[in-house]
Scaffold this motif. Structure first.
Motif, PDB file in Angstrom:
ATOM      1  N   ARG A   1      74.885  -1.162  47.249  1.00 53.96           N
ATOM      2  CA  ARG A   1      74.801  -1.005  48.929  1.00 53.96           C
ATOM      3  C   ARG A   1      72.906  -0.482  49.372  1.00 53.96           C
TER       4      ARG A   1
ATOM      5  N   GLN B   1      85.891  -3.923  52.839  1.00 48.27           N
ATOM      6  CA  GLN B   1      86.184  -2.963  53.139  1.00 48.27           C
ATOM      7  C   GLN B   1      86.760  -4.224  54.490  1.00 48.27           C
TER       8      GLN B   1
ATOM      9  N   ARG C   1      78.681  -3.853  60.409  1.00 49.11           N
ATOM     10  CA  ARG C   1      78.663  -4.809  58.836  1.00 49.11           C
ATOM     11  C   ARG C   1      80.628  -5.379  58.569  1.00 49.11           C
TER      12      ARG C   1
ATOM     13  N   ARG D   1      83.231   3.633  64.346  1.00 42.18           N
ATOM     14  CA  ARG D   1      82.213   3.924  64.311  1.00 42.18           C
ATOM     15  C   ARG D   1      80.965   3.509  65.115  1.00 42.18           C
TER      16      ARG D   1
ATOM     17  N   HIS E   1      80.088  -6.634  54.729  1.00 44.20           N
ATOM     18  CA  HIS E   1      81.406  -5.221  53.928  1.00 44.20           C
ATOM     19  C   HIS E   1      82.001  -5.767  53.638  1.00 44.20           C
TER      20      HIS E   1
ATOM     21  N   PRO F   1      87.331   2.526  59.436  1.00 40.81           N
ATOM     22  CA  PRO F   1      87.121   2.048  58.606  1.00 40.81           C
ATOM     23  C   PRO F   1      86.759   3.520  57.357  1.00 40.81           C
ATOM     24  N   GLY F   2      85.857   4.416  59.089  1.00 38.96           N
ATOM     25  CA  GLY F   2      85.369   6.120  58.445  1.00 38.96           C
ATOM     26  C   GLY F   2      84.040   5.485  58.377  1.00 38.96           C
TER      27      GLY F   2
ATOM     28  N   ARG G   1      83.379   7.205  50.907  1.00 38.89           N
ATOM     29  CA  ARG G   1      85.036   6.054  50.411  1.00 38.89           C
ATOM     30  C   ARG G   1      84.630   5.466  49.554  1.00 38.89           C
ATOM     31  N   THR G   2      83.552   4.742  50.120  1.00 43.89           N
ATOM     32  CA  THR G   2      83.374   3.520  48.918  1.00 43.89           C
ATOM     33  C   THR G   2      83.347   3.951  47.515  1.00 43.89           C
TER      34      THR G   2
ATOM     35  N   GLN H   1      77.424   3.552  64.908  1.00 44.62           N
ATOM     36  CA  GLN H   1      76.586   3.422  64.353  1.00 44.62           C
ATOM     37  C   GLN H   1      75.480   4.235  64.733  1.00 44.62           C
TER      38      GLN H   1
HETATM   39  C1  NCD Z   1      81.814   1.321  56.998  1.00 46.70           C
HETATM   40  C2  NCD Z   1      80.260   0.954  56.486  1.00 46.70           C
HETATM   41  O1  NCD Z   1      79.601   2.446  55.392  1.00 46.70           O
HETATM   42  O2  NCD Z   1      79.828   0.046  57.513  1.00 46.70           O
HETATM   43  N1  NCD Z   1      82.300   2.854  55.995  1.00 46.70           N
HETATM   44  C3  NCD Z   1      82.809   2.284  55.043  1.00 46.70           C
HETATM   45  O3  NCD Z   1      82.306   1.869  54.497  1.00 46.70           O
HETATM   46  N2  NCD Z   1      84.074   3.332  54.724  1.00 46.70           N
HETATM   47  C4  NCD Z   1      81.496   1.922  58.786  1.00 46.70           C
HETATM   48  C5  NCD Z   1      81.401   3.248  59.183  1.00 46.70           C
HETATM   49  O4  NCD Z   1      79.729   3.760  58.554  1.00 46.70           O
HETATM   50  O5  NCD Z   1      80.978   3.357  60.527  1.00 46.70           O
END
Ligand code: NCD
Length: 329
Positions: free
Chosen positions: A123, A155, A185, A239, A152, A279-280, A73-74, A241
């Motif tokens: 990132r 987000q 984050r 999620r 983040h 956030p996905g 997504r990002t 992690q």
């Molecule tokens: C998040 C991330 O990468 O920190 N996802 C995101 O940016 N959409 C959260 C995650 O990975 O669970």
């Protein structure tokens, strides 16, 4: 109305930051400027049929996506945001770059900058990597797209925009972040901003994944999702992690899901207008069940749309601030 750079107007002068590194640094006024601009991009550009969903406010600018960690997504949404503003967007693939040949991050960045870039979206798995880059690069915007388990910011901002669009303000709103707080984050960026905006953040999850230090910042801690269900306005379901964990924080995913998954039964015990965010990527059946993820309380896909608007606002504000400084030289 058909928007063009001429009738859209210039970026607000009150925004002077050339980098977006974290929400801990931002004032309430700065957060509000980004959210207002993101809302404007969303309603005037992303939801418009007239403009083919683009406005060339950053025509001639070049943005590079420098992602050293996986992203769906990002990365895509920064790319779309830049393109919808008319910028050239280049993706840098860290696995095929000279970093694997021993080049340092700073040297890679200096080389990329020597190619004449206006912004780097970064990132990285190390907290502080975007800040280091921002301190070394001249005349190049740095936007943090996630630094390890630290921040983040975009987000966090897109979560805020989704909340504000639903509730109008943040004052006294109870927002629960549920799950792997220790490695998230997203949780940090949300909490830093929510506290400033007058909301009441709660962190909820297994005790092995929550530092007691949050209490000192005024954040409530709960180890029981069932206990907090009736008084929360927004749930942000994070999620687990696994990729960042060094030891197992709980015996099994099944046990985690039994205690912390948002399912139909728990949703029925929530406020009637509860908002469900994530956030996905989501793990269906772990932090959220499919019926809730796809149900009427879920704003998960709306968050994705707000992500493009938020990143358009971020790129426009930071690159405009830098361009103003360079033009005044
Ligand atoms: C998040 C991330 O990468 O920190 N996802 C995101 O940016 N959409 C959260 C995650 O990975 O669970």
């Amino acid at each position: 109305m058909l928007y063009t750079p001429a009738n859209w107007g210039s970026a607000p002068l009150e925004w002077t930051r050339e980098h977006l590194l974290g929400l801990a640094d931002l004032s309430v006024e700065e957060i509000t400027i980004i959210l207002d601009q993101a809302q404007r991009f969303r309603s005037c550009i992303l939801e418009s049929s007239e403009n083919s969903r683009a406005i060339p406010l950053l025509a001639g600018k070049t943005i590079v996506n420098l992602f050293f960690e996986n992203s769906t997504r990002t990365k895509t949404s920064f790319g779309l945001a830049g393109r919808r503003l008319g910028a050239n967007v280049v993706d840098f693939a860290s696995s095929t770059s000279s970093l694997s040949k021993g080049e340092t991050l700073i040297d890679t960045a200096k080389n990329i900058q020597a190619m004449g870039l206006d912004a780097i979206v970064m990132r990285h798995s190390c907290p502080g990597a975007p800040k280091l880059l921002a301190s070394r690069l001249k005349d190049c915007v740095v936007v943090n797209a996630g630094d390890g388990a630290y921040e983040h910011p975009t987000q966090g901002l897109l979560d805020l925009l989704t909340i504000r669009r639903r509730f109008g303000s943040f004052k006294d709103l109870t927002v629960a972040l549920v799950g792997d707080i220790a490695h998230s984050r997203v949780a940090r960026s949300n909490i830093f901003a929510l506290l400033k905006l007058g909301a009441k953040p709660i962190v909820c999850g297994p005790s092995t994944l929550i530092s007691p230090y949050w209490r000192e910042l005024g954040v409530e801690i709960s180890y029981s999702l069932d206990d907090i269900l009736p008084r929360v306005d927004v749930f942000n379901l994070l999620r687990i992690q696994f990729e960042r964990q060094v030891t197992r924080p709980f015996p099994s995913i099944r046990e985690y899901a039994r205690l912390y998954a948002m399912d139909a039964d728990r949703l029925a015990r929530c406020k009637k207008d509860v908002l469900i965010l994530a956030p996905g990527p989501i793990n269906r059946g772990v932090e959220i069940t499919p019926d809730v993820a796809d149900g009427p309380h879920s704003a998960i896909l709306d968050q994705v749309t707000n992500g493009i608007a938020t990143r358009m606002a971020t790129l426009w504000l930071t690159i405009s601030a830098m361009s103003r400084r360079l033009a005044a030289r």
